[in-house]
Each structure stands twice: as C-alpha cells, then as structure tokens.
Design a protein around this motif. Structure first.
Motif, PDB file in Angstrom:
ATOM      1  N   SER A   1       0.826  -1.207   0.000  1.00  0.00           N
ATOM      2  CA  SER A   1       0.000   0.000   0.000  1.00  0.00           C
ATOM      3  C   SER A   1       0.859   1.255   0.000  1.00  0.00           C
ATOM      4  O   SER A   1       0.618   2.183  -0.773  1.00  0.00           O
TER       5      SER A   1
ATOM      6  N   MET B   1       2.853   2.072  -3.539  1.00  0.00           N
ATOM      7  CA  MET B   1       2.155   1.991  -4.825  1.00  0.00           C
ATOM      8  C   MET B   1       2.720   2.967  -5.854  1.00  0.00           C
ATOM      9  O   MET B   1       2.635   2.726  -7.059  1.00  0.00           O
ATOM     10  N   ASN B   2       3.281   4.074  -5.365  1.00  0.00           N
ATOM     11  CA  ASN B   2       3.895   5.045  -6.274  1.00  0.00           C
ATOM     12  C   ASN B   2       5.394   4.811  -6.445  1.00  0.00           C
ATOM     13  O   ASN B   2       6.092   5.643  -7.030  1.00  0.00           O
ATOM     14  N   PHE B   3       5.878   3.694  -5.892  1.00  0.00           N
ATOM     15  CA  PHE B   3       7.299   3.344  -5.998  1.00  0.00           C
ATOM     16  C   PHE B   3       7.404   1.955  -6.618  1.00  0.00           C
ATOM     17  O   PHE B   3       7.519   0.961  -5.905  1.00  0.00           O
ATOM     18  N   PRO B   4       7.354   1.847  -7.936  1.00  0.00           N
ATOM     19  CA  PRO B   4       7.393   0.540  -8.587  1.00  0.00           C
ATOM     20  C   PRO B   4       8.637  -0.267  -8.199  1.00  0.00           C
ATOM     21  O   PRO B   4       9.738   0.268  -8.131  1.00  0.00           O
TER      22      PRO B   4
ATOM     23  N   THR C   1      -1.678   8.448   3.299  1.00  0.00           N
ATOM     24  CA  THR C   1      -0.674   7.673   2.563  1.00  0.00           C
ATOM     25  C   THR C   1      -0.737   7.954   1.069  1.00  0.00           C
ATOM     26  O   THR C   1       0.268   8.316   0.443  1.00  0.00           O
ATOM     27  N   HIS C   2      -1.916   7.797   0.495  1.00  0.00           N
ATOM     28  CA  HIS C   2      -2.029   7.837  -0.965  1.00  0.00           C
ATOM     29  C   HIS C   2      -2.120   9.250  -1.522  1.00  0.00           C
ATOM     30  O   HIS C   2      -1.980   9.438  -2.742  1.00  0.00           O
TER      31      HIS C   2
ATOM     32  N   GLU D   1       0.075  11.233  -0.377  1.00  0.00           N
ATOM     33  CA  GLU D   1       1.513  11.489  -0.218  1.00  0.00           C
ATOM     34  C   GLU D   1       1.834  12.555   0.824  1.00  0.00           C
ATOM     35  O   GLU D   1       2.769  13.325   0.677  1.00  0.00           O
TER      36      GLU D   1
ATOM     37  N   THR E   1       7.622   4.296   3.129  1.00  0.00           N
ATOM     38  CA  THR E   1       8.002   2.892   2.962  1.00  0.00           C
ATOM     39  C   THR E   1       9.140   2.487   3.896  1.00  0.00           C
ATOM     40  O   THR E   1       9.431   1.300   4.019  1.00  0.00           O
TER      41      THR E   1
END
Length: 369
Positions: free
Chosen positions: A40, A43-46, A252-253, A255, A261
């Motif tokens: 979770s 998600m923005n860190f592939p 979280t989402h 940012e 993380t």
C-alpha cells in the motif's frame, strides 16, 4: 569402502533444520504484515515490494548461516570483527564518502556503511570481554567496557548519524547492564547525563537541535521541519479503532506521509488498520522479545547470555524508538521498524541477530551435554 556411512540427507539435515520454530514464525508474521503494508505504501514506488522480497530472502539466508555458526566460533571472532569495524569507522572519518552532508560511507570496491557492522560487533566484543573476566568483574572492568563502547559510538555520532549511534550505544549498554552494572552506578550516570544536557545541546548539529524543538512544538514550523511529524500523527490518529482499510489510507495515498516505505511505515499501518491492527503488531513484537529472552535465560555461558540479551533488547529498541518517533513522543532519528521497513541493510542486520539467537538455542544442548 565404508558400509556404515550415513545417507547424504542425514548428513545435511542438521544444517538445514537450524531455525528456531517459534522465533522464525514470529519473524515471518511480522515480515508478512510488512509486505502487506509496503504494498500500500509503495504503490507510487514501482519495484519496492519485489526488492523487499529479495531483501527478505537475503536476510533469511544470512539468518541460516548465522544459525549454523556456533557461539564458540563467534567468541573467537569477536575481537577481529570489532577491530575491523572500528578501523573502517576511522577510515570513514578520514576519507569517507559524503552524501547529504553526512560522511557515513566508504568505497572499498563497493560502497559500505561500516557503522552497521557495529550493531553486531559491539555486543559481540563486550560479551567476549566480560566472558574472559567471568568471576573477576570489578569496577575497572566496567570502566574499560565503557571505553570500548565510547570509541565507535563517538565516531558514528561524529559522521553525523545519531540514529545508528543510539542503536550501537544501546547494544553495548545492554551487555554492560546484564553483566551486573549496579543500580547505584546507573543512577549516577543518569544524574551526570542530566547535568551534561547543556553541554550536549551546545555540540549538537543544527538539524539535530531542530528535531528536538519539533518534538516539543512541531506546529512552530508546520510546513517545514514540523511537517513530517504533524502528518504522521494525523495519519495515526485518523485510523481510529478499526482503521480506514487496506489501500484506503488518505494520508498515505495523497503522499502526506514522508518516507512512508521506510522510517514512517508504522504511520501507514496505523492509518489503514487502526488501534486493533496496532495492538496485534505490538503483541507480535512482545512475542519476539519474549522468545529472545527465553533463549537468553536458557543460554549455558555468560557470553551467550550477554549476547542473546543484548540482541533481544536491540529488537525492542528498534521498535520502541521507531514507534515513538512517528507518534511524536521521541525525536526523529531515522530508525526503521524491525522486519517491516523497506531496506536491505537493516533487514540483513536484524536477520543476522535473529540467526545468532537461533545458534544460541541450537547449541545449548550441545554445550550442556
């Protein structure tokens, strides 16, 4: 031809079945919670989850290797490991690599952070030192142990790396405490420490002073130095009792949570799983510490008892400091949440510590026999 040679499986089985069942299960459960939370948070860190799974595999390999190494072997290598660690720290101070204003890394064909070595080397060295003086421990023995601890801690804090310095200091202190340091001395040290606070304040770096000030009143700079801790506490509080649900954390989402993380992953977990999730996680850490203390209590030698006790309490220190700093009750010092935060170095170090505990448990019966 030797007709009585045992099958190959019987030869290699003792080296494979080295994991302590209870300790391994607890660590696996914490890591599983960490992967779910990291999915979770990242998600923005592939690639973060894949990288962490690789880190977990490496940590378990290191854990397995450490569990196969006997405490007697660790005893023999304690002094060389400590010596190499201090030598590398001196090399860092002289010609280390500077990143973001800190000189913490050394290029020896590959870039390494020698301060990480001291998290294990320090308790190894002090446990060896007290083992060699068992039955003859006097006040001067504690004094020399304090000097052995002060040298690497001073070099680490000078880099500056306050978080790692605190962990190394704690690792060494636990050994000294378990070796029999009296409460009178502890009280005297506490009083001396309190009296020295003005001097300590005067030698702190500006960013370290700002961290302390933000602990007292983060709202004094809500968009600057206080932003991290304000957003972290908002996330923890907004989770309520049951949490907002997995993948549903708005802090979280959107940012708002910094370093979500790594150092602040507990904020992500708290927002999405709430007080109930936090309680379960705390119970898992208490079980981890409890199992480590059980192994320590049953250890057959002074060396293994001091080493096992120190490693177990380091797990506690990691968890307590991380949860405290993201909750706003301790300054932010960059300590990861054990077995949950993203990152390879800390995870491998913790895996090494867990493997040493398993080695102590595995070889206990052999020593007693």
């Amino acid at each position: 031809m030797n007709l009585h040679r045992p099958p190959l499986w019987q030869i290699i089985k003792p080296h494979l079945a080295v994991f302590d069942g209870a300790l391994s299960l607890i660590i696996f459960l914490i890591m599983s919670v960490g992967i779910v939370t990291l999915y979770s948070a990242g998600m923005n860190f592939p690639g973060r989850v894949e990288d962490q799974l690789r880190n977990i595999l490496i940590a378990f390999i290191v854990m397995w290797i450490a569990a196969n190494v006997s405490p007697q072997t660790l005893l023999r290598f304690a002094v060389p490991i400590y010596t190499v660690g201090v030598t590398l720290l001196i090399a860092v101070a002289l010609f280390g690599i500077v990143k973001k204003g800190s000189r913490r890394w050394l290029n020896i064909g590959m870039v390494v952070q020698p301060s990480e070595i001291m998290k294990i080397a320090m308790p190894l060295m002090l446990a060896w030192y007290f083992q060699k003086r068992e039955g003859m421990i006097r006040w001067h023995v504690f004094l020399i142990a304090g000097l052995l601890l002060a040298v690497p801690v001073g070099l680490i804090i000078r880099q500056p790396d306050l978080g790692t310095g605190v962990l190394v200091l704690a690792a060494g202190f636990y050994v000294i405490f378990f070796a029999g340091l009296s409460w009178k001395v502890l009280t005297g040290l506490a009083v001396a420490g309190a009296a020295s606070l003005p001097v300590v304040w005067s030698v702190l770096h500006d960013y370290q002073r700002q961290r302390v000030m933000m602990l007292i009143d983060p709202t004094s700079d809500p968009l600057g130095k206080g932003f991290h801790i304000i957003q972290s506490t908002i996330a923890i509080g907004s989770g309520g009792v049951t949490g907002k649900g997995w993948l549903m954390g708005t802090q979280t989402h959107l940012e708002f949570i910094p370093e979500r993380t790594t150092d602040f992953i507990f904020s992500v977990f708290s927002e999405e799983f709430g007080l109930i999730g936090n309680s379960i996680l705390v119970v898992l850490y208490l079980l981890l510490i409890g199992r480590g203390l059980m192994i320590t209590a049953n250890a057959p030698t002074l060396f293994t008892r001091l080493l096992g006790g120190s490693i177990t309490m380091i797990f506690f220190t990691y968890a307590f400091v991380n949860m405290g700093m993201v909750s706003g009750i301790l300054p932010v010092v960059g300590v990861p949440l054990p077995f949950m935060s993203y990152g390879g170095t800390a995870l491998v170090t913790l895996g090494l510590g867990a493997g040493i505990l398993m080695s102590i448990q595995r070889h206990r019966k052999l020593v007693q026999t």
